[in-house]
Design a protein around this motif. Structure first.
Motif, short mmCIF file in Angstrom:
data_model
loop_
_atom_site.label_atom_id
_atom_site.label_comp_id
_atom_site.label_asym_id
_atom_site.label_seq_id
_atom_site.Cartn_x
_atom_site.Cartn_y
_atom_site.Cartn_z
N ILE A 9 0.85 -1.17 0.11
CA ILE A 9 0.03 0.01 0.14
C ILE A 9 0.77 1.13 0.03
O ILE A 9 0.73 2.19 -0.91
CB ILE A 9 -0.83 0.04 1.17
N LEU A 10 1.76 1.27 0.87
CA LEU A 10 2.62 2.46 0.93
C LEU A 10 3.58 2.79 -0.25
O LEU A 10 3.64 3.72 -0.77
CB LEU A 10 3.53 2.51 2.08
N LEU A 11 4.12 1.51 -0.76
CA LEU A 11 5.01 1.81 -2.19
C LEU A 11 4.05 2.28 -3.12
O LEU A 11 4.35 3.19 -3.97
CB LEU A 11 5.50 0.23 -2.45
N ASN A 12 2.81 1.72 -3.27
CA ASN A 12 1.94 2.18 -4.44
C ASN A 12 1.72 3.69 -4.39
O ASN A 12 1.70 4.64 -5.44
CB ASN A 12 0.37 1.41 -4.43
N LEU A 13 1.24 4.21 -3.03
CA LEU A 13 1.05 5.78 -2.77
C LEU A 13 2.40 6.48 -2.92
O LEU A 13 2.43 7.64 -3.59
CB LEU A 13 0.47 5.69 -1.55
N PHE B 1 -10.35 5.68 -7.75
CA PHE B 1 -10.32 4.51 -7.20
C PHE B 1 -11.03 3.38 -8.00
O PHE B 1 -11.07 2.22 -7.58
CB PHE B 1 -10.81 4.27 -5.65
N GLU B 2 -11.52 3.76 -9.25
CA GLU B 2 -11.97 2.75 -10.12
C GLU B 2 -10.69 1.93 -10.88
O GLU B 2 -9.87 2.84 -11.19
CB GLU B 2 -12.75 3.51 -11.14
N LEU C 214 -6.15 -0.85 -5.94
CA LEU C 214 -5.59 -2.07 -5.25
C LEU C 214 -5.43 -1.63 -3.81
O LEU C 214 -5.66 -2.47 -3.02
CB LEU C 214 -4.21 -2.57 -5.90
N VAL C 215 -4.88 -0.55 -3.58
CA VAL C 215 -4.79 0.25 -2.19
C VAL C 215 -5.91 0.16 -1.36
O VAL C 215 -5.94 -0.21 -0.24
CB VAL C 215 -4.29 1.78 -2.46
N GLN D 228 -1.53 21.97 -6.66
CA GLN D 228 -0.77 22.25 -5.38
C GLN D 228 -0.53 20.93 -5.01
O GLN D 228 0.56 20.84 -3.99
CB GLN D 228 -1.97 23.02 -4.33
N GLY D 229 -1.14 19.74 -5.18
CA GLY D 229 -0.52 18.52 -4.66
C GLY D 229 -1.86 17.74 -4.00
O GLY D 229 -2.97 18.14 -3.92
N SER D 230 -1.35 16.60 -3.67
CA SER D 230 -2.39 15.56 -2.93
C SER D 230 -1.83 14.98 -1.48
O SER D 230 -0.59 14.82 -1.38
CB SER D 230 -2.64 14.44 -3.89
N THR D 231 -2.76 14.72 -0.56
CA THR D 231 -2.34 13.78 0.67
C THR D 231 -3.44 12.67 0.70
O THR D 231 -4.57 12.96 0.84
CB THR D 231 -2.52 14.57 1.71
N PHE D 232 -2.81 11.64 0.76
CA PHE D 232 -3.67 10.33 0.80
C PHE D 232 -3.43 9.96 2.28
O PHE D 232 -2.50 9.85 2.92
CB PHE D 232 -3.27 9.34 -0.17
N TYR D 233 -4.60 9.33 2.91
CA TYR D 233 -4.57 8.84 4.16
C TYR D 233 -5.19 7.51 4.09
O TYR D 233 -5.93 7.06 3.47
CB TYR D 233 -5.59 9.70 5.05
N VAL D 234 -4.58 6.54 5.00
CA VAL D 234 -5.00 5.03 5.33
C VAL D 234 -5.09 5.09 6.99
O VAL D 234 -4.15 5.14 7.31
CB VAL D 234 -4.01 4.31 4.78
#
Length: 553
Positions: A438-442, A488-489, A510-511, A530-536
């Motif tokens: 998961i972390l490597l994909n992000l 996420f599709e 997959l994540v 400006q960018g993105s932030t993904f949370y899990v």
């Protein structure tokens, strides 16, 4: 005057005849060289096919033994129904095996499944008593769990040739932990048997356009390709039928008579001319077929674009299909990489430095394509329910150092600053390898969809009293608001960036699936430009326990 006329007549007759003889000789030499080159290419191709068959049975044996549920059901519980559905009838029908065999640590038969095709000799009843079969089983047991992998061998049993795959059963934890010693239960060996009779080779002959391939035919009838066992000892052979030497055949049949040679050369000259015209005609037909295929592909592409609106209903069927076709997808890719290696290691190659560069580009593209196929197949396994999770209680920070080391080279190539800031000391219950995935994909997405000189920060922190939040933050391109509901599709890619960024569009899907399977939830924030932030987010683990989950659809 008469003598002069006769001399001129003889000259007029002999000159074209001599010229015809010379031309005919060189034409036949060219044909002979071409035939020899064709036979050599077929020989190399056939050897590559034999190696690919060994690789296929090795992969299958490895996949069905590195499986905790198989050890529990087949070896501990001796569940006959489960065994039949997974290593019995399933393998026999899916991969056209004629038998599968499970041997105990002392080489006794634990389970055996077999089937006999009509008009085929019976399968030997004493498979477990064959010395070569037992030697192959012992080789599989001697491999430590960390080095475990399947192997393939050509073995002759009671006069019949079999392609045998072998692998020792191994716990997934033993493999991932890098153990060097096997437990007693891990000394059981799965062996698969494929009958390599004439029917088997006829199927390969049709599949790979080898119309003159014969099994154990008389060697003098064509080009011989040996089949060797794991000790490099010949156990059988294949023959590519055809004439070896056209000129010697002609001279043996007609002697040295001038008239006979002239007639034969005339015939072969006409044959060469006809062959040339036939090749030109075939070339035109192939070009026309290619143009027709291009039109069909364009037509089908347009049809598929319209059909995508209704594709959601077929998603489950698609995933199951991709999962079952995993080996069929890998086989041509392995073939491409295999032939690329042959070109690279050929000492007699006359390739220029520029052409060798092209060969290297083929290798890089092939490896990239194989990696993308593996991502797609991983997604298919998740969607079809065939995913195995080995959960354990851990601190997320223990995984971050590995992710940093694996991602830093990619970040350096893109001139991206990578920072890790793990701040939470709480424990969560997850599969460490899947959490790393998961972390490597992000992280890969954050680096690929970023500007040179950009920054990527990842870490973990406490969220409320009961959760740990993992995050990956970048200051890259950001996600347009119109696309945020689709990211996420499976197979979705941004219209603005997909043309210059590698990938298949399954990473985020997959994540989301992996996080959900481990009890987590994925969310994100993004502003275009400006960018993105993904949370899990994962719930805190309060109990010290190891949880094993294995599903099989």
């Amino acid at each position: 005057m008469v003598n002069h006329t006769l001399k001129n007549t003889a000259l007029l007759i002999s000159t074209p005849l001599i010229a015809l003889l010379i031309i005919g000789y060189f034409v036949l030499e060219i044909v002979k060289v071409q035939d020899n080159q064709l036979e050599e290419e077929r020989s190399h191709f056939l050897n590559a096919i034999l190696e690919n068959q060994i690789e296929d049975v090795s992969v299958v044996a490895h996949e069905f033994t590195l499986w905790d549920q198989a050890i529990q059901k087949v070896l501990i519980e001796k569940d006959q129904t489960f065994a039949d559905l997974n290593i019995g009838s399933y393998l026999l029908k899916t991969y056209d095996y004629c038998a599968t065999l499970v041997l105990t640590p002392d080489n006794k038969t634990w389970m055996r499944f077999d089937t006999s095709a009509k008009d085929s000799p019976p399968i030997p009843a004493n498979l477990a008593a064959n010395e070569e079969v037992l030697r192959v089983a012992d080789i599989a047991r001697k491999k430590s769990p960390k080095d475990t992998h399947g192997s393939g061998h050509w073995i002759k049993i009671d006069g019949q040739l079999f392609l045998v795959g072998a692998s020792a059963f191994t716990y997934e934890t033993s493999f991932s932990a890098g153990k060097t010693e096997r437990m007693d239960i891990e000394k059981h060996v799965l062996m698969t048997f494929t009958r390599a009779d004439q029917t088997h080779w006829d199927t390969l002959s049709k599949k790979f356009s080898l119309p003159y391939l014969g099994f154990e035919s008389a060697p003098e009838t064509g080009l011989v390709v040996p089949i060797n066992d794991s000790q490099d000892k010949q156990v059988s052979h294949l023959v590519i039928h055809g004439h070896k030497d056209v000129l010697s055949t002609i001279f043996k049949r007609y002697g040295v008579a001038v008239i006979g040679i002239a007639l034969i050369l005339i015939g072969f000259a006409l044959f060469a001319i006809k062959r040339s015209f036939d090749l030109q005609k075939a070339h035109r037909e192939v070009m026309e077929l290619n143009r027709h295929m291009d039109d069909l592909v364009k037509e089908r592409t347009d049809d598929l674009a319209l059909a995508l609106e209704a594709a959601e209903e077929a998603n489950v069927a698609k995933s199951t299909f991709l999962s079952s076709m995993s080996h069929e997808l890998r086989t041509p890719l392995n073939g491409i990489l295999g032939f690329n290696q042959l070109l690279a290691i050929n000492k007699d190659s006359t390739l220029s430095k520029k052409e060798k560069g092209w060969v290297e580009q083929i290798r890089l593209a092939g490896e990239l394509l194989l990696s993308l196929v593996n991502d797609v197949l991983d997604m298919a396994h998740v969607e079809s329910g065939r995913i195995s999770l080995q959960k354990e209680r851990l601190q997320p920070a223990t995984v971050f150092q590995q992710c940093y080391e694996m991602t830093q080279p990619l970040a350096a190539r893109h001139n991206i600053t990578l920072r890790g800031t793990p701040a939470s000391q709480r424990f969560i219950t997850v599969d460490a390898r899947r959490l790393q995935q998961i972390l490597l994909n992000l992280l890969h997405n954050a680096i690929k969809y970023n500007h040179p000189g950009g920054e990527v920060t990842f870490g973990c922190k406490n969220r409320g009293d009961n959760h740990v939040r993992l995050y990956v933050c970048d200051n890259g391109f950001g996600i347009p608001e119109s696309e945020q509901s689709k990211i996420f599709e499976p197979f979705f890619r941004s219209e603005k960036h997909h043309t210059h960024t590698e990938g298949t569009g399954v990473g985020l899907a997959l994540v989301a699936h992996l996080a959900e399977a481990m009890g987590g939830k994925v969310s994100f924030e993004s502003v275009e430009g400006q960018g993105s932030t993904f949370y899990v987010d994962f719930p805190v683990s309060e109990e010290l326990e190891t949880v094993e989950i294995a599903t099989n659809k």
